[in-house]
Scaffold this active site. Structure first.
Site, mmCIF file in Angstrom:
data_model
loop_
_atom_site.group_PDB
_atom_site.id
_atom_site.type_symbol
_atom_site.label_atom_id
_atom_site.label_comp_id
_atom_site.label_asym_id
_atom_site.label_seq_id
_atom_site.Cartn_x
_atom_site.Cartn_y
_atom_site.Cartn_z
ATOM 1 N N SER A 110 74.317 129.646 11.269
ATOM 2 C CA SER A 110 75.455 129.007 11.130
ATOM 3 C C SER A 110 76.231 130.160 11.939
ATOM 4 O O SER A 110 76.175 130.271 13.268
ATOM 5 C CB SER A 110 75.908 128.932 9.689
ATOM 6 N N HIS B 113 71.904 123.247 8.550
ATOM 7 C CA HIS B 113 72.280 123.412 7.190
ATOM 8 C C HIS B 113 71.513 122.437 6.440
ATOM 9 O O HIS B 113 72.087 121.326 5.784
ATOM 10 C CB HIS B 113 73.902 123.192 7.086
ATOM 11 N N GLU C 248 72.641 122.884 16.184
ATOM 12 C CA GLU C 248 72.991 122.041 14.959
ATOM 13 C C GLU C 248 74.351 122.127 14.713
ATOM 14 O O GLU C 248 75.146 122.983 15.127
ATOM 15 C CB GLU C 248 72.252 122.627 13.795
#
Length: 351
Positions: A147, A321, A251
């Protein structure tokens, strides 16, 4: 997770830093277009000390620290807390100075063999122009996170040549399967093959963990990527590597599809998409269409930006995630098969 505010405030200017030629554990290959050696950390063993840091958003409570410690103690490590992991500055885990100090302290501490981020969030990009990349290059260590930690993984690879690891953070759900993957990567230093589970269970066909091939083919290159917002936000800075002949993986989480479209447009306009040899999309978790008159779908976006490239590409990889996500070495050489949905390490990621 609110990533929008950090995109408005992050600093993008930094001077190039030369890596010391004495940096230890250098691989024989190089980050070709960067003119730097690729550095590999030493494989971990049980009994080693792991440092835990919070380079991005603040922690909500003490339980996040306790759970992180329990996970890695169960895996056989001693755990050392960074000094400022309980700090708070707005929504950040301390001031920039505090978070930089923790990163520098962990890399300079000879007792610490690896570093794990407790969580992501926002704010790591604020640190990039003030980090000591010579210190990092001279003390290569495992760094694990994803992230917002994408900013550190990409900057460390670009500026110091260090292969870092895009994967679960301390507050992720650590299943036995994830723990086994951690051991194979960091204890055994295996030449991993990453592939979605293939068990159909009691079903006639696969319903879960499906991939979609966007363009067939097999390709080799350096694996580079992470969170789409972070990569797009770093465009134009000195902290993104040259993507020439790379295999890009991305992502995303909690973004409207129109924003995902805008970020892919940014990668196209910045010349990144035209330079890569392969592409992997993981999961776009809780990414929903928005707009009063309808919306593009994620499939539309991938069709518009990726299929015309004519390079091996697929989506649906267990990256992002989600639970049991892949632990991917950023900067390592891999072979990707877009039809089978496999990523095979061609070199050990550690020494």
């Amino acid at each position: 997770m609110d990533k929008r505010s950090f995109l408005k405030t992050m600093g993008l200017a930094a001077a190039a830093i030369t890596i010391s030629p004495s940096a230890a554990t250098a691989a024989t290959s190089s980050a070709e277009s960067q003119g730097k050696q690729v550095l590999k950390a030493t494989a971990l063993k049980k009994g080693d000390t792991l440092g835990i840091i919070t380079p991005s958003s603040a922690l909500a409570d003490e339980e996040a620290i306790q759970k992180t410690k329990e996970v890695f103690e169960t895996l056989g490590f001693k755990v050392k807390e960074a000094q400022n992991i309980r700090a708070r500055y707005g929504d950040l885990a301390g001031t920039d100075d505090q978070r930089i100090a923790d990163i520098h302290a962990m890399f300079s501490d000879p007792e610490v063999k690896g570093i794990v981020c407790i969580r992501g969030g926002t704010g790591a990009s604020r640190l990039l122009d003030r980090l000591d990349y010579n210190l990092i290059a001279n003390n290569p260590k495992v760094l694990l996170g994803y992230s917002d930690v994408t900013a550190l993984l990409l900057a460390f690879y670009t500026k110091a040549g260090l292969i870092g690891f895009h994967g679960a953070v301390g507050t992720s759900t650590w299943t036995n399967k994830l723990a086994a993957a951690f051991g194979e990567q960091f204890f055994d230093n295996k030449l991993q093959q990453y592939q979605n589970p293939t068990d159909k269970g009691d079903n006639l066909i696969m319903y879960d963990n499906r991939i979609q091939t966007l363009h067939e083919g097999v390709v080799e290159g350096r694996l580079i990527g992470g969170n789409l917002t972070l990569i797009a936000g770093l465009c134009g800075s000195d902290f993104l590597p040259d993507f020439k002949d790379a295999i890009l993986f991305v992502e995303e989480v909690e973004e409207g599809i129109e924003r995902v479209d805008r970020m892919f447009c940014q990668l196209k306009n910045a010349g990144i998409l035209s330079r890569i040899k392969g592409f992997i999309f993981g999961h776009c978790t809780d990414c929903k269409p928005s707009g009063g008159y309808g919306s593009l779908s994620l499939q539309n976006v991938l069709t518009d930006y990726i299929k015309p490239l004519g390079i091996p590409a697929y989506s649906g990889a267990r990256i992002g995630h989600i639970s049991n996500q892949f632990i991917l070495p950023v900067g390592a050489r891999v072979r990707m098969d877009a039809q089978k949905g496999t990523i095979q390490l061609l070199e050990q990621a550690l020494v």
